[in-house]
Design a protein around this motif. Structure first.
Motif, PDB file in Angstrom:
ATOM      1  N   TYR A   1       0.766  -1.323   0.122  1.00  0.00           N
ATOM      2  CA  TYR A   1       0.015  -0.111   0.153  1.00  0.00           C
ATOM      3  C   TYR A   1       1.002   1.198  -0.044  1.00  0.00           C
ATOM      4  O   TYR A   1       0.459   2.206  -0.522  1.00  0.00           O
ATOM      5  CB  TYR A   1      -0.977   0.018   1.283  1.00  0.00           C
ATOM      6  CG  TYR A   1      -2.191  -0.930   1.167  1.00  0.00           C
ATOM      7  CD1 TYR A   1      -3.149  -0.765   0.235  1.00  0.00           C
ATOM      8  CD2 TYR A   1      -2.039  -2.131   1.927  1.00  0.00           C
ATOM      9  CE1 TYR A   1      -4.060  -1.848   0.086  1.00  0.00           C
ATOM     10  CE2 TYR A   1      -3.026  -3.149   1.892  1.00  0.00           C
ATOM     11  CZ  TYR A   1      -4.190  -3.067   0.940  1.00  0.00           C
ATOM     12  OH  TYR A   1      -5.199  -3.733   0.667  1.00  0.00           O
ATOM     13  N   LEU A   2       2.275   1.063   0.570  1.00  0.00           N
ATOM     14  CA  LEU A   2       2.665   2.370   0.750  1.00  0.00           C
ATOM     15  C   LEU A   2       2.989   2.962  -1.008  1.00  0.00           C
ATOM     16  O   LEU A   2       3.113   4.447  -0.824  1.00  0.00           O
ATOM     17  CB  LEU A   2       4.206   2.237   1.162  1.00  0.00           C
ATOM     18  CG  LEU A   2       4.987   3.141   1.459  1.00  0.00           C
ATOM     19  CD1 LEU A   2       4.528   4.379   2.385  1.00  0.00           C
ATOM     20  CD2 LEU A   2       6.319   2.883   2.205  1.00  0.00           C
ATOM     21  N   PRO A   3       3.525   2.458  -1.859  1.00  0.00           N
ATOM     22  CA  PRO A   3       3.550   3.061  -3.221  1.00  0.00           C
ATOM     23  C   PRO A   3       2.435   3.805  -3.692  1.00  0.00           C
ATOM     24  O   PRO A   3       2.478   4.787  -4.442  1.00  0.00           O
ATOM     25  CB  PRO A   3       3.884   1.760  -4.026  1.00  0.00           C
ATOM     26  CG  PRO A   3       4.501   0.681  -3.204  1.00  0.00           C
ATOM     27  CD  PRO A   3       3.528   1.115  -1.782  1.00  0.00           C
ATOM     28  N   ASN A   4       1.146   3.370  -3.383  1.00  0.00           N
ATOM     29  CA  ASN A   4       0.017   3.994  -3.671  1.00  0.00           C
ATOM     30  C   ASN A   4      -0.079   5.330  -3.155  1.00  0.00           C
ATOM     31  O   ASN A   4      -0.445   6.534  -3.719  1.00  0.00           O
ATOM     32  CB  ASN A   4      -1.372   3.327  -3.212  1.00  0.00           C
ATOM     33  CG  ASN A   4      -1.133   1.872  -4.177  1.00  0.00           C
ATOM     34  OD1 ASN A   4      -0.546   1.532  -5.267  1.00  0.00           O
ATOM     35  ND2 ASN A   4      -1.910   1.020  -3.436  1.00  0.00           N
ATOM     36  N   THR A   5       0.413   5.314  -1.653  1.00  0.00           N
ATOM     37  CA  THR A   5       0.379   6.592  -1.135  1.00  0.00           C
ATOM     38  C   THR A   5       1.167   7.605  -1.695  1.00  0.00           C
ATOM     39  O   THR A   5       1.099   8.530  -1.575  1.00  0.00           O
ATOM     40  CB  THR A   5       0.515   6.318   0.496  1.00  0.00           C
ATOM     41  OG1 THR A   5      -0.511   5.834   1.052  1.00  0.00           O
ATOM     42  CG2 THR A   5       0.754   7.694   1.313  1.00  0.00           C
ATOM     43  N   LEU A   6       2.664   6.957  -1.915  1.00  0.00           N
ATOM     44  CA  LEU A   6       3.776   8.095  -2.360  1.00  0.00           C
ATOM     45  C   LEU A   6       3.293   8.476  -3.679  1.00  0.00           C
ATOM     46  O   LEU A   6       3.511  10.026  -4.008  1.00  0.00           O
ATOM     47  CB  LEU A   6       4.755   7.053  -2.467  1.00  0.00           C
ATOM     48  CG  LEU A   6       5.580   6.819  -1.011  1.00  0.00           C
ATOM     49  CD1 LEU A   6       6.581   5.753  -1.162  1.00  0.00           C
ATOM     50  CD2 LEU A   6       5.952   7.740  -0.138  1.00  0.00           C
ATOM     51  N   VAL A   7       2.691   7.906  -4.682  1.00  0.00           N
ATOM     52  CA  VAL A   7       2.249   8.498  -5.837  1.00  0.00           C
ATOM     53  C   VAL A   7       1.294   9.739  -5.535  1.00  0.00           C
ATOM     54  O   VAL A   7       1.555  10.577  -6.114  1.00  0.00           O
ATOM     55  CB  VAL A   7       1.670   7.265  -6.557  1.00  0.00           C
ATOM     56  CG1 VAL A   7       0.720   8.042  -7.990  1.00  0.00           C
ATOM     57  CG2 VAL A   7       2.715   6.389  -7.041  1.00  0.00           C
ATOM     58  N   LEU A   8       0.178   9.353  -4.813  1.00  0.00           N
ATOM     59  CA  LEU A   8      -0.754  10.444  -4.392  1.00  0.00           C
ATOM     60  C   LEU A   8      -0.313  11.597  -4.095  1.00  0.00           C
ATOM     61  O   LEU A   8      -0.419  12.760  -4.359  1.00  0.00           O
ATOM     62  CB  LEU A   8      -1.841   9.739  -3.789  1.00  0.00           C
ATOM     63  CG  LEU A   8      -2.985  10.813  -3.317  1.00  0.00           C
ATOM     64  CD1 LEU A   8      -3.625  11.431  -4.127  1.00  0.00           C
ATOM     65  CD2 LEU A   8      -3.898  10.041  -2.226  1.00  0.00           C
ATOM     66  N   MET A   9       0.485  11.284  -2.882  1.00  0.00           N
ATOM     67  CA  MET A   9       1.028  12.389  -1.926  1.00  0.00           C
ATOM     68  C   MET A   9       2.136  13.246  -2.642  1.00  0.00           C
ATOM     69  O   MET A   9       2.163  14.539  -2.936  1.00  0.00           O
ATOM     70  CB  MET A   9       1.800  11.658  -0.845  1.00  0.00           C
ATOM     71  CG  MET A   9       2.630  12.841   0.199  1.00  0.00           C
ATOM     72  SD  MET A   9       4.410  12.999  -0.270  1.00  0.00           S
ATOM     73  CE  MET A   9       4.942  11.611   0.017  1.00  0.00           C
ATOM     74  N   LEU A  10       3.148  12.447  -3.539  1.00  0.00           N
ATOM     75  CA  LEU A  10       4.244  13.182  -4.185  1.00  0.00           C
ATOM     76  C   LEU A  10       3.370  14.074  -5.332  1.00  0.00           C
ATOM     77  O   LEU A  10       3.881  15.097  -5.724  1.00  0.00           O
ATOM     78  CB  LEU A  10       5.132  12.129  -4.816  1.00  0.00           C
ATOM     79  CG  LEU A  10       6.096  11.900  -3.843  1.00  0.00           C
ATOM     80  CD1 LEU A  10       6.913  10.588  -4.537  1.00  0.00           C
ATOM     81  CD2 LEU A  10       7.056  12.799  -3.264  1.00  0.00           C
ATOM     82  N   THR A  11       2.451  13.568  -6.039  1.00  0.00           N
ATOM     83  CA  THR A  11       1.877  14.156  -7.274  1.00  0.00           C
ATOM     84  C   THR A  11       1.266  15.387  -6.605  1.00  0.00           C
ATOM     85  O   THR A  11       1.468  16.696  -7.351  1.00  0.00           O
ATOM     86  CB  THR A  11       0.603  13.338  -7.853  1.00  0.00           C
ATOM     87  OG1 THR A  11       1.080  12.252  -8.410  1.00  0.00           O
ATOM     88  CG2 THR A  11       0.042  14.217  -8.903  1.00  0.00           C
ATOM     89  N   ALA A  12       0.483  15.498  -5.571  1.00  0.00           N
ATOM     90  CA  ALA A  12      -0.012  16.419  -4.799  1.00  0.00           C
ATOM     91  C   ALA A  12       1.034  17.653  -4.411  1.00  0.00           C
ATOM     92  O   ALA A  12       0.800  18.657  -4.592  1.00  0.00           O
ATOM     93  CB  ALA A  12      -1.204  16.188  -3.677  1.00  0.00           C
ATOM     94  N   PHE A  13       1.832  17.128  -3.873  1.00  0.00           N
ATOM     95  CA  PHE A  13       2.979  17.951  -3.230  1.00  0.00           C
ATOM     96  C   PHE A  13       3.738  18.786  -4.303  1.00  0.00           C
ATOM     97  O   PHE A  13       3.884  19.921  -4.260  1.00  0.00           O
ATOM     98  CB  PHE A  13       4.154  16.959  -2.520  1.00  0.00           C
ATOM     99  CG  PHE A  13       5.106  17.904  -1.887  1.00  0.00           C
ATOM    100  CD1 PHE A  13       4.694  18.243  -0.638  1.00  0.00           C
ATOM    101  CD2 PHE A  13       6.398  18.139  -2.512  1.00  0.00           C
ATOM    102  CE1 PHE A  13       6.069  19.076   0.005  1.00  0.00           C
ATOM    103  CE2 PHE A  13       7.297  18.650  -1.815  1.00  0.00           C
ATOM    104  CZ  PHE A  13       7.032  19.263  -0.532  1.00  0.00           C
TER     105      PHE A  13
END
Length: 325
Positions: free
Chosen positions: A96-108
């Protein structure tokens, strides 16, 4: 020597902070009401089978023994097995961590690109209508809860207009292939758009306000008048000289903001049913899945603490005026 002592001291503080967070997590979940074994122990089991299953998770041992084993496992990044699925918690985090990183980094990234640009312009055009509108937008972005904005977006654009997906990160039947192939598919980008924009809207206010304040400080420096006296174009002065010197607070604050961005994605993942580590953490807490909840909490806390540590070190390297004596 001052810098070396500072790094050693901050490293010790980092380790102590991680130990304190782990200790709080261990005690917090065991003080929660309810029986965590209710998800793994069936009422149809014999008493002997139930005791064997509880013993396999180490829940029959005294708390101090459980605590010592918990700390030992943390050192080797071993979080045990899920009460709910019986999977290793490390595998769940890796899933699940890669899904969070993709969402977070895109938004960031989107938030910082837009926020820095608007901050430069609002600082340059001080006192204008544009400055007032951007400052109001930034304050609204930082004040309105992200879950509230997310629900409004889902209500209007999802349920009402039907232009965005209501949940998940892909349509049913479109899975398959590697994670990278899925990331660059139109279906994935369609699902990513809404949660990334909502999360990015919240993050945008932070760099915008910092960059505006830093620009106002830089524009009062003498070298700006020298640049104008040389006949440089206003656009060149604004971006090449003023904005470049105003970026230092943004660079150091970005590391801290990045850490909080990981934790801030929990609400968005829950609202948009995004299968990330934040949503999995909420589900683990609701079903009292201690190992998964502790593991996900620890990953998020470690990320925030470590990025704060990086920000402290980066500030000293980027700003020669900072001393460690």
């Amino acid at each position: 020597m001052g810098k070396a002592n500072f790094i050693i001291r901050r490293t010790i503080q980092l380790v102590v902070t991680l130990w304190a967070v782990g200790t709080v997590l261990f005690g917090l979940f065991r003080l929660m009401p309810g029986d965590p074994t209710s998800y793994v122990v069936s009422s149809q089991m014999t008493q002997e089978a139930r005791q064997q299953l509880i013993a396999s998770y180490g829940l029959d041992q005294p708390l101090h023994i459980q605590y010592i084993k918990f700390l030992e496992n943390l050192i080797v990044l071993e979080f045990g097995q899920s009460f709910h699925s019986n999977e290793p918690v490390t595998d769940i985090i890796v899933t699940y961590l890669p899904n969070t990183l993709v969402l977070m980094l895109t938004a960031f990234i989107a938030a910082y690109l837009i926020g820095i640009t608007l901050g430069v312009l609002s600082g340059w055009y001080r006192g204008s209508r544009f400055e007032r509108s951007t400052v109001i937008t930034a304050l609204v972005a930082r004040s309105v809860p992200t879950f509230y904005v997310g629900l409004i977006v889902l209500w209007i654009f999802g349920a009402g207009l039907g232009v965005i997906p209501m949940s998940g990160m892909s349509d049913l039947g479109t899975g398959g292939g590697s994670f990278l192939e899925m990331m660059f598919s139109l279906d994935f980008l369609h699902h990513l758009l809404a949660p990334a924009l909502v999360l990015g809207f919240y993050f945008m206010g932070y760099p915008l306000l910092i960059m505006r304040s830093s620009m106002l400080e830089v524009l009062s420096e003498d070298f700006i008048d020298v640049c104008r006296a040389k006949g440089l174009k206003e656009r060149t002065i604004m971006f090449k000289h003023a904005a470049r010197n105003a970026l230092l607070p943004i660079v150091t604050a970005a590391a801290i903001a990045l850490g909080y961005a990981v934790g801030g994605s929990v609400l968005i993942e829950t609202v948009f049913a995004w299968p990330g580590i934040g949503r999995e953490m909420v589900r683990a807490v609701l079903r009292r899945d201690f190992p998964v909840a502790q593991g996900t909490f620890m990953v998020l806390a470690t990320t925030i603490i470590f990025l704060n540590f990086v920000a402290d070190l980066a500030y000293g390297y980027l700003d020669p005026r900072v001393t460690y004596d």
